[in-house]
Design a protein around this motif. Structure first.
Motif, PDB file in Angstrom:
ATOM      1  N   THR A 205      96.329  29.091  20.849  1.00 33.81           N
ATOM      2  CA  THR A 205      96.787  27.726  21.129  1.00 33.81           C
ATOM      3  C   THR A 205      97.579  27.591  22.425  1.00 33.81           C
ATOM      4  OG1 THR A 205      98.627  28.197  19.624  1.00 33.81           O
ATOM      5  CG2 THR A 205      96.784  26.923  18.736  1.00 33.81           C
ATOM      6  N   ASN A 206      98.077  28.706  22.984  1.00 33.50           N
ATOM      7  CA  ASN A 206      98.795  28.597  24.263  1.00 33.50           C
ATOM      8  C   ASN A 206      98.900  29.978  24.902  1.00 33.50           C
ATOM      9  OD1 ASN A 206     100.088  27.364  26.384  1.00 33.50           O
ATOM     10  ND2 ASN A 206     101.750  26.479  25.158  1.00 33.50           N
ATOM     11  N   ILE A 207      99.139  29.978  26.205  1.00 30.21           N
ATOM     12  CA  ILE A 207      99.292  31.236  26.938  1.00 30.21           C
ATOM     13  C   ILE A 207     100.242  31.000  28.100  1.00 30.21           C
ATOM     14  CG2 ILE A 207      97.201  30.743  28.298  1.00 30.21           C
ATOM     15  CD1 ILE A 207      96.828  33.778  28.608  1.00 30.21           C
ATOM     16  N   LEU A 208     101.056  32.008  28.385  1.00 22.82           N
ATOM     17  CA  LEU A 208     101.927  31.978  29.558  1.00 22.82           C
ATOM     18  C   LEU A 208     101.811  33.326  30.253  1.00 22.82           C
ATOM     19  CD1 LEU A 208     104.162  30.636  31.289  1.00 22.82           C
ATOM     20  CD2 LEU A 208     105.835  31.645  29.734  1.00 22.82           C
ATOM     21  N   MET A 209     101.356  33.319  31.511  1.00 24.59           N
ATOM     22  CA  MET A 209     101.193  34.556  32.279  1.00 24.59           C
ATOM     23  C   MET A 209     102.438  34.797  33.132  1.00 24.59           C
ATOM     24  SD  MET A 209      98.005  35.587  31.584  1.00 24.59           S
ATOM     25  CE  MET A 209      97.382  36.596  32.930  1.00 24.59           C
ATOM     26  N   LEU A 210     102.984  36.015  33.065  1.00 18.82           N
ATOM     27  CA  LEU A 210     104.074  36.419  33.965  1.00 18.82           C
ATOM     28  C   LEU A 210     103.517  37.508  34.878  1.00 18.82           C
ATOM     29  CD1 LEU A 210     106.900  36.749  31.261  1.00 18.82           C
ATOM     30  CD2 LEU A 210     106.396  34.757  32.671  1.00 18.82           C
ATOM     31  N   LYS A 211     102.746  37.073  35.892  1.00 17.36           N
ATOM     32  CA  LYS A 211     101.944  38.041  36.651  1.00 17.36           C
ATOM     33  C   LYS A 211     102.806  39.029  37.429  1.00 17.36           C
ATOM     34  CE  LYS A 211      97.531  35.835  36.698  1.00 17.36           C
ATOM     35  NZ  LYS A 211      96.387  35.317  37.389  1.00 17.36           N
ATOM     36  N   GLY A 212     103.952  38.563  37.941  1.00 16.51           N
ATOM     37  CA  GLY A 212     104.814  39.475  38.697  1.00 16.51           C
ATOM     38  C   GLY A 212     105.354  40.601  37.847  1.00 16.51           C
ATOM     39  N   LYS A 213     105.434  40.351  36.535  1.00 17.99           N
ATOM     40  CA  LYS A 213     105.982  41.364  35.622  1.00 17.99           C
ATOM     41  C   LYS A 213     104.888  42.086  34.845  1.00 17.99           C
ATOM     42  CE  LYS A 213     110.471  39.195  34.807  1.00 17.99           C
ATOM     43  NZ  LYS A 213     111.406  38.713  33.783  1.00 17.99           N
ATOM     44  N   ASN A 214     103.619  41.741  35.101  1.00 16.80           N
ATOM     45  CA  ASN A 214     102.489  42.328  34.364  1.00 16.80           C
ATOM     46  C   ASN A 214     102.633  42.081  32.858  1.00 16.80           C
ATOM     47  OD1 ASN A 214     103.017  44.101  36.897  1.00 16.80           O
ATOM     48  ND2 ASN A 214     100.845  44.304  36.457  1.00 16.80           N
ATOM     49  N   GLN A 215     103.069  40.862  32.517  1.00 15.41           N
ATOM     50  CA  GLN A 215     103.276  40.505  31.116  1.00 15.41           C
ATOM     51  C   GLN A 215     102.671  39.138  30.830  1.00 15.41           C
ATOM     52  OE1 GLN A 215     107.405  40.812  29.956  1.00 15.41           O
ATOM     53  NE2 GLN A 215     107.717  42.715  31.100  1.00 15.41           N
ATOM     54  N   ALA A 216     102.517  38.853  29.547  1.00 15.38           N
ATOM     55  CA  ALA A 216     102.039  37.523  29.136  1.00 15.38           C
ATOM     56  C   ALA A 216     102.543  37.226  27.731  1.00 15.38           C
ATOM     57  CB  ALA A 216     100.510  37.476  29.161  1.00 15.38           C
ATOM     58  N   PHE A 217     102.632  35.935  27.397  1.00 13.97           N
ATOM     59  CA  PHE A 217     102.890  35.490  26.026  1.00 13.97           C
ATOM     60  C   PHE A 217     101.649  34.770  25.526  1.00 13.97           C
ATOM     61  CE2 PHE A 217     107.174  35.876  27.719  1.00 13.97           C
ATOM     62  CZ  PHE A 217     107.851  36.487  26.673  1.00 13.97           C
ATOM     63  N   LEU A 218     101.242  35.095  24.311  1.00 16.62           N
ATOM     64  CA  LEU A 218     100.048  34.496  23.724  1.00 16.62           C
ATOM     65  C   LEU A 218     100.448  33.848  22.398  1.00 16.62           C
ATOM     66  CD1 LEU A 218      96.981  34.507  24.511  1.00 16.62           C
ATOM     67  CD2 LEU A 218      96.695  36.349  22.857  1.00 16.62           C
ATOM     68  N   GLU A 219     100.117  32.574  22.238  1.00 19.43           N
ATOM     69  CA  GLU A 219     100.444  31.869  20.992  1.00 19.43           C
ATOM     70  C   GLU A 219      99.174  31.664  20.182  1.00 19.43           C
ATOM     71  OE1 GLU A 219     103.134  28.169  20.888  1.00 19.43           O
ATOM     72  OE2 GLU A 219     101.122  27.362  20.511  1.00 19.43           O
ATOM     73  N   LEU A 220      99.198  32.139  18.935  1.00 21.98           N
ATOM     74  CA  LEU A 220      98.062  31.936  18.044  1.00 21.98           C
ATOM     75  C   LEU A 220      98.321  30.740  17.142  1.00 21.98           C
ATOM     76  CD1 LEU A 220      97.808  35.045  18.936  1.00 21.98           C
ATOM     77  CD2 LEU A 220      96.229  35.177  17.018  1.00 21.98           C
TER      78      LEU A 220
END
Length: 523
Positions: A72-87
């Motif tokens: 249902t949502n995604i947030l990319m933190l490209k500088g940190k090589n991380q992401a948040f994924l919402e199911l």
């Protein structure tokens, strides 16, 4: 040594018992220095993904969660090589974390680390997160079988214009076949028709899905990606056509809705799908437990539910595995040669543009034919795809795969006509250095040649004269800025082939040997 190094190692059974008092206390893919603290996070439908590779796309991260339910949502933190994924639900997130505790999650063959986030939902700034939202909509549309819609404040995706994609492949070092394309693109929906052709010295294809939404999802996911490491880059646009008319089912075109079509000029359809198999075995666990099979439009390769690793696995299966699996050797048979002109050296130079030629044998009883042995089956297929049908020494050359596995050398003293030559120790092999730039500069024969290693003091007139002496007409010439490289355009592809055979490795004096290859540019 930092504990992070162990990321991607499955836990042993003792370790699992230590950390699994309840299923929800697990952190996917365990062995991390932060494990004790992370395992205390309560379950959440928002997952924190770390150690992503640098060039990762939103689609690849979304694909990790797709088999477990709606993302249902995604947030990319490209500088940190991380992401948040919402199911969509906490249950889906728990299932995903539990699954990836037993199976190492990977993106682009890199182990990644997945854990519950402290956030209960993702609130993203739609202005800053537009691309991610657009990708998410397209993926959701494919999952739901509907057209992408848009919420207020989110980038509105224009409806896809056509179910037909135009695909161009850059830096095509390994052969990309119709079956490779079908395997890669069928991850996104039903592929109905494919037509392949060469235009502007580049391999291109038109590929028709059953639904324009599938075409849009494939374009979003695959445009700009490499099929193989560092080469075979996909460039994808929508075609102006909305339907393809396929007349023949063969190696160049295929209509999957009409298996009854003729093959045309007797070519084999070459469809050995048994070689492709399922890349990972992970499919079985999804379809058998939890009813996730409906969301497998982005199927997987190697436990990483990533369309790109699936693409790589499918391409590897269709290209490399099929080559070794079906016993394709590195030996080619070239026929309809000009027997007055052809020599082992000329064939070594021409075929050497596409691979490292080991041996050449002109047949004693049939001097218009020759066997050419390259380093492997990939190089042989590449040379065959580019050189079959080209005019060499005034005759149209035919190139096919030989049934021979190697080219035998004659016993000493028996080859008085010098028809066989061993080039295995040649310093002129273009591809012996792994990662060489030569791998990325392989193009079909063209009228324009790329020259390099030009000696200081050699001018345009000198090079025009040199190439005119090979029997052709120089139409145009252009130095690069450093004057060590240049483009030279002959009046035909046949003349350029002749010039390359004659002048590649030409000694310009002062230990400068001219390097000649085909160019994709025109002057």
């Amino acid at each position: 040594m930092d504990g992070d190094v162990a990321v991607g190692v499955k836990r042993g059974s003792d370790e699992l018992n230590m950390y699994s008092s309840s299923p929800s206390s697990m952190t996917a893919n365990g062995s991390d220095s932060k494990k004790q603290r992370l395992d205390e996070s309560p379950p959440s439908r928002v997952l924190h993904i770390r150690k992503l590779p640098n060039e990762v796309t939103e689609t690849e991260v979304i694909a990790l969660g797709l088999p477990f339910g709606k993302v249902t949502n995604i947030l990319m933190l490209k500088g940190k090589n991380q992401a948040f994924l919402e199911l969509g639900t906490e249950e889906a997130a728990i299932t995903m974390v539990n699954y990836y505790t037993a199976v190492t999650p990977q993106v682009r063959n890199t182990p990644v680390f997945i854990q519950y986030s402290n956030h209960k939902e993702l609130k993203t700034d739609s202005a800053l997160n537009q691309r991610a939202q657009a990708v998410l909509q397209a993926v959701s549309a494919v999952q739901d079988g509907s057209s992408p819609s848009s919420d207020q404040g989110v980038l509105e995706l224009a409806p896809p214009p056509s179910p037909v994609l135009r695909i161009i492949i850059d830096n095509m070092f390994y052969p990309v076949t119709l079956d490779v394309l079908q395997q890669i693109f069928s991850k996104f929906g039903t592929v109905m028709k494919i037509i392949t052709f060469t235009k502007n010295n580049q391999f291109q294809a038109l590929l028709q899905f059953s639904d324009p939404v599938n075409a849009q999802q494939a374009k979003l996911s695959l445009d700009g990606q490499n099929i193989y490491n560092s080469c075979c880059t996909l460039r994808i646009d929508f075609s102006k056509l909305v339907n393809l008319n396929v007349k023949y089912n063969n190696d160049k075109s295929r209509d999957y809705t009409r298996p009854d079509l003729p093959t045309g000029d007797g070519e084999s359809t070459n469809k050995d799908h048994s070689l492709l198999g399922t890349p990972s075995g992970a499919l079985a666990s999804y379809s058998s437990g939890g009813g996730y099979s409906s969301s497998l439009s982005l199927s997987q390769g190697g436990g990483a539910i990533s369309p790109l690793s699936a693409a790589a696995a499918a391409a590897a299966a269709a290209g490399r595995v099929a080559l070794s699996g079906s016993g394709v050797s590195g030996v080619l048979l070239a026929s309809n040669l000009n027997e007055e002109m052809v020599t082992p050296q000329s064939l070594f130079t021409l075929f050497g543009v596409y691979g490292d030629v080991q041996r050449v044998k002109i047949l004693y009883n049939k001097k218009d034919s020759a066997l050419i042995q390259l380093s492997d089956g990939n190089q042989a297929q590449l040379a065959m795809s580019h050189l079959n049908g080209q005019k060499v020494f005034g005759k149209v050359m035919r190139v096919t795969l030989s049934k021979h596995q190697t080219v035998a050398l004659p016993r000493e003293g028996l080859d008085d006509q010098l028809l066989t030559k061993d080039f295995s120790g040649s310093p002129l092999h273009r591809f012996k250095k792994p990662g060489s730039k030569n791998f990325q500069n392989i193009f079909p024969p063209s009228a324009t040649l790329h020259l390099s290693n030009i000696r200081d003091g050699v001018g345009e007139d000198d090079l025009r004269r040199l190439f005119s002496n090979s029997g052709g007409t120089v139409k145009a010439f252009k130095f690069f800025q450093d004057r060590k490289m240049a483009l030279i355009q002959m009046s035909s592809v046949e003349e350029a082939i002749q010039a390359l055979i004659d002048l590649h490795n030409y000694d310009m004096g002062g230990n400068h040997h001219l390097k000649v290859s085909f160019s994709k540019s025109t002057i």
